[in-house]
Design a protein around this motif. Structure first.
Motif, PDB file in Angstrom:
ATOM      1  N   PHE A 163       0.822  -1.210   0.000  1.00  0.00           N
ATOM      2  CA  PHE A 163       0.000   0.000   0.000  1.00  0.00           C
ATOM      3  C   PHE A 163       0.859   1.265   0.000  1.00  0.00           C
ATOM      4  N   GLY A 164       2.150   1.128   0.302  1.00  0.00           N
ATOM      5  CA  GLY A 164       3.047   2.280   0.312  1.00  0.00           C
ATOM      6  C   GLY A 164       2.810   3.177   1.515  1.00  0.00           C
ATOM      7  N   GLU A 165       3.116   4.463   1.353  1.00  0.00           N
ATOM      8  CA  GLU A 165       2.920   5.430   2.438  1.00  0.00           C
ATOM      9  C   GLU A 165       1.454   5.836   2.519  1.00  0.00           C
ATOM     10  N   VAL A 166       0.932   5.816   3.743  1.00  0.00           N
ATOM     11  CA  VAL A 166      -0.480   6.101   3.970  1.00  0.00           C
ATOM     12  C   VAL A 166      -0.605   7.230   4.983  1.00  0.00           C
ATOM     13  N   ASN A 167      -1.381   8.248   4.632  1.00  0.00           N
ATOM     14  CA  ASN A 167      -1.709   9.332   5.561  1.00  0.00           C
ATOM     15  C   ASN A 167      -3.090   9.040   6.129  1.00  0.00           C
ATOM     16  N   VAL A 168      -3.132   8.624   7.391  1.00  0.00           N
ATOM     17  CA  VAL A 168      -4.405   8.177   7.973  1.00  0.00           C
ATOM     18  C   VAL A 168      -5.354   9.334   8.263  1.00  0.00           C
ATOM     19  N   LEU A 169      -4.907  10.585   8.080  1.00  0.00           N
ATOM     20  CA  LEU A 169      -5.805  11.726   8.244  1.00  0.00           C
ATOM     21  C   LEU A 169      -6.541  12.053   6.947  1.00  0.00           C
ATOM     22  N   ASP A 170      -6.071  11.496   5.834  1.00  0.00           N
ATOM     23  CA  ASP A 170      -6.744  11.727   4.556  1.00  0.00           C
ATOM     24  C   ASP A 170      -8.137  11.095   4.568  1.00  0.00           C
ATOM     25  N   THR A 171      -8.968  11.591   3.678  1.00  0.00           N
ATOM     26  CA  THR A 171     -10.317  11.036   3.544  1.00  0.00           C
ATOM     27  C   THR A 171     -10.493  10.242   2.253  1.00  0.00           C
ATOM     28  N   THR A 172      -9.463  10.235   1.410  1.00  0.00           N
ATOM     29  CA  THR A 172      -9.535   9.491   0.152  1.00  0.00           C
ATOM     30  C   THR A 172      -9.010   8.079   0.350  1.00  0.00           C
ATOM     31  N   PRO A 173      -9.801   7.046   0.025  1.00  0.00           N
ATOM     32  CA  PRO A 173      -9.331   5.660   0.195  1.00  0.00           C
ATOM     33  C   PRO A 173      -8.085   5.384  -0.643  1.00  0.00           C
ATOM     34  N   VAL A 174      -7.332   4.388  -0.214  1.00  0.00           N
ATOM     35  CA  VAL A 174      -6.125   3.964  -0.926  1.00  0.00           C
ATOM     36  C   VAL A 174      -6.406   2.623  -1.597  1.00  0.00           C
ATOM     37  N   SER A 175      -6.093   2.539  -2.884  1.00  0.00           N
ATOM     38  CA  SER A 175      -6.309   1.295  -3.633  1.00  0.00           C
ATOM     39  C   SER A 175      -4.999   0.809  -4.217  1.00  0.00           C
ATOM     40  N   VAL A 176      -4.845  -0.499  -4.283  1.00  0.00           N
ATOM     41  CA  VAL A 176      -3.681  -1.105  -4.927  1.00  0.00           C
ATOM     42  C   VAL A 176      -4.129  -2.425  -5.543  1.00  0.00           C
ATOM     43  N   ASN A 177      -3.767  -2.646  -6.806  1.00  0.00           N
ATOM     44  CA  ASN A 177      -4.204  -3.831  -7.531  1.00  0.00           C
ATOM     45  C   ASN A 177      -3.002  -4.670  -7.948  1.00  0.00           C
ATOM     46  N   GLY A 178      -3.232  -5.948  -8.167  1.00  0.00           N
ATOM     47  CA  GLY A 178      -2.156  -6.817  -8.616  1.00  0.00           C
ATOM     48  C   GLY A 178      -2.687  -8.120  -9.168  1.00  0.00           C
ATOM     49  N   GLU A 179      -1.760  -8.981  -9.602  1.00  0.00           N
ATOM     50  CA  GLU A 179      -2.125 -10.223 -10.266  1.00  0.00           C
ATOM     51  C   GLU A 179      -1.808 -11.441  -9.403  1.00  0.00           C
ATOM     52  N   ASN A 236     -13.197  -7.876  -6.901  1.00  0.00           N
ATOM     53  CA  ASN A 236     -13.641  -7.020  -7.997  1.00  0.00           C
ATOM     54  C   ASN A 236     -13.197  -5.579  -7.777  1.00  0.00           C
ATOM     55  N   ALA A 237     -13.117  -4.841  -8.882  1.00  0.00           N
ATOM     56  CA  ALA A 237     -12.615  -3.467  -8.841  1.00  0.00           C
ATOM     57  C   ALA A 237     -13.540  -2.523  -8.110  1.00  0.00           C
ATOM     58  N   SER A 238     -14.811  -2.872  -7.973  1.00  0.00           N
ATOM     59  CA  SER A 238     -15.756  -2.014  -7.260  1.00  0.00           C
ATOM     60  C   SER A 238     -15.742  -2.258  -5.752  1.00  0.00           C
ATOM     61  N   HIS A 239     -14.894  -3.167  -5.316  1.00  0.00           N
ATOM     62  CA  HIS A 239     -14.692  -3.439  -3.887  1.00  0.00           C
ATOM     63  C   HIS A 239     -15.997  -3.805  -3.168  1.00  0.00           C
ATOM     64  N   THR A 240     -16.751  -4.674  -3.802  1.00  0.00           N
ATOM     65  CA  THR A 240     -18.013  -5.115  -3.193  1.00  0.00           C
ATOM     66  C   THR A 240     -17.995  -6.587  -2.775  1.00  0.00           C
ATOM     67  N   THR A 241     -17.061  -7.372  -3.335  1.00  0.00           N
ATOM     68  CA  THR A 241     -16.992  -8.795  -3.005  1.00  0.00           C
ATOM     69  C   THR A 241     -15.647  -9.111  -2.364  1.00  0.00           C
ATOM     70  N   PRO A 242     -15.614  -9.278  -1.050  1.00  0.00           N
ATOM     71  CA  PRO A 242     -14.342  -9.612  -0.400  1.00  0.00           C
ATOM     72  C   PRO A 242     -13.788 -10.940  -0.922  1.00  0.00           C
ATOM     73  N   TRP A 243     -12.471 -11.053  -0.897  1.00  0.00           N
ATOM     74  CA  TRP A 243     -11.820 -12.309  -1.266  1.00  0.00           C
ATOM     75  C   TRP A 243     -11.650 -13.108   0.018  1.00  0.00           C
ATOM     76  N   TYR A 246      -6.302  -9.208  -7.893  1.00  0.00           N
ATOM     77  CA  TYR A 246      -6.763  -8.868  -6.547  1.00  0.00           C
ATOM     78  C   TYR A 246      -6.877  -7.347  -6.459  1.00  0.00           C
ATOM     79  N   TYR A 247      -7.735  -6.869  -5.565  1.00  0.00           N
ATOM     80  CA  TYR A 247      -7.961  -5.442  -5.399  1.00  0.00           C
ATOM     81  C   TYR A 247      -7.847  -5.106  -3.908  1.00  0.00           C
TER      82      TYR A 247
END
Length: 327
Positions: free
Chosen positions: A42-58, A105-112, A141-142
């Protein structure tokens, strides 16, 4: 003639026996599948931000020794270190954990999830064998992290998926794909790590101080402002005020300048309500305000006072103070 009939029957029995042996060996030989994937960063994360962090891979699946045309592979992720499939967490420098999740899924509605957890939400993929009984497939994976999470302190966070936290169920088929279930034969598990680095950060806002309309200044005139500071949990900070824009101003004797003129009005800004401790930058007898973030907004009052002084030229007097937070 009887002998010829006997030999013919024997050849028939031998042929059937050989066919049966070949058929049994093919069905008993397990499909060999492996999974390859990189660590999830996920890299560097600012926990005060309000924008979610996404990272995808194979996630790459490779199978060999396929004795059927198709194979259904069901991939399961567990929940190492606690949490649930709907809310996984990473461990860090304190007992406070960083929340994230992995989705199909990319819409983040179905957990793996896993065939072994409720609800069972493994990721299934179908592979078709080539002429050599081999097949390859790649699924995505998302990773997703909701923010803010202001109570999470700065530091390194990780969730380590060992071979006890992953699972692969594999079953060959010809026409109808089997459902993912705990009864399917198991393949080789794999390992990976989810990582994030929470950085320190602070947000700061300030209100204006208005002394109102003043005539003769025969006694002190007070007015207060406010500085609101929000720092990530455990982040030490200090807040300083400069001397303003007027020449010759000091922490204990700042100066407002009349609009359209050069006349000034002396005033002071203080940490305490008794106006004894000047709030400045740590020089000239002034002090700075220090604290440690909790992830919540901390309201700091600023106590302003205009001391008695000869009546200034009528007009609007202003000054601009720069508030600096260091962390």
């Amino acid at each position: 003639m009887n002998a010829r009939l006997f030999l013919s029957s024997l050849r028939h029995l031998l042929a059937c026996g050989l066919f049966a042996c070949l058929g049994w060996a093919g069905s008993a030989h397990a499909i060999d599948c492996t999974v390859t994937m990189s660590d999830i960063e996920f890299g560097e994360v600012n926990v005060l931000d309000t924008t979610p962090v996404s990272v995808n891979g194979e996630v790459k699946v490779e199978c060999s020794d396929m004795t059927t045309k198709f194979a259904r592979v069901c991939l399961s992720f567990g929940t190492p270190g606690g949490g649930t499939v709907a809310n996984r967490t990473m461990a860090g420098p304190t007992s406070t954990r960083l929340a994230y999740n992995l989705y199909q899924n990319a819409s983040h509605t179905t957990p793996w999830g896993s065939v072994y957890l409720a609800p069972a939400q493994p990721r299934s993929v179908t592979l078709q064998a080539d002429a050599f009984g081999m097949a390859t497939a790649t699924v995505m994976y998302y990773g997703y992290m909701l923010l803010p999470q202001p109570a999470v302190p700065a530091g390194s966070y990780a969730a380590i998926f060992t071979t006890a936290d992953t699972n692969m169920n594999v079953q060959g088929y010809v026409t109808t794909p089997p459902a993912c279930s705990t009864s399917m034969p198991q393949g080789s598990p794999w390992a990976f790590t989810v990582r994030a680095t929470v950085i320190s950060d602070c947000n700061i806002t300030a209100t204006n101080i208005d002394f109102g309309q003043i005539g003769l200044i025969s006694g002190p005139v007070s007015a207060n402002g406010n500085i609101s500071v929000t720092c990530s949990a455990g982040t030490a900070y200090s807040i300083s005020l400069n001397n303003g824009t007027a020449a010759g101003a000091t922490p204990g004797a700042r100066k407002m300048t009349r609009d359209g003129g050069t006349e000034t009005l002396t005033y002071g800004l203080y940490i305490d309500a008794t106006h004894n401790i000047a709030w400045g930058d740590g020089t000239g007898g002034a002090t700075v305000m220090m604290g440690t973030g909790t992830g919540l907004a901390h309201e700091l009052p600023v106590y302003g006072m205009v001391p008695p002084q000869p009546g200034p030229v009528p007009g609007v007097y202003r000054d601009t103070i720069i508030v600096t937070i260091t962390y």
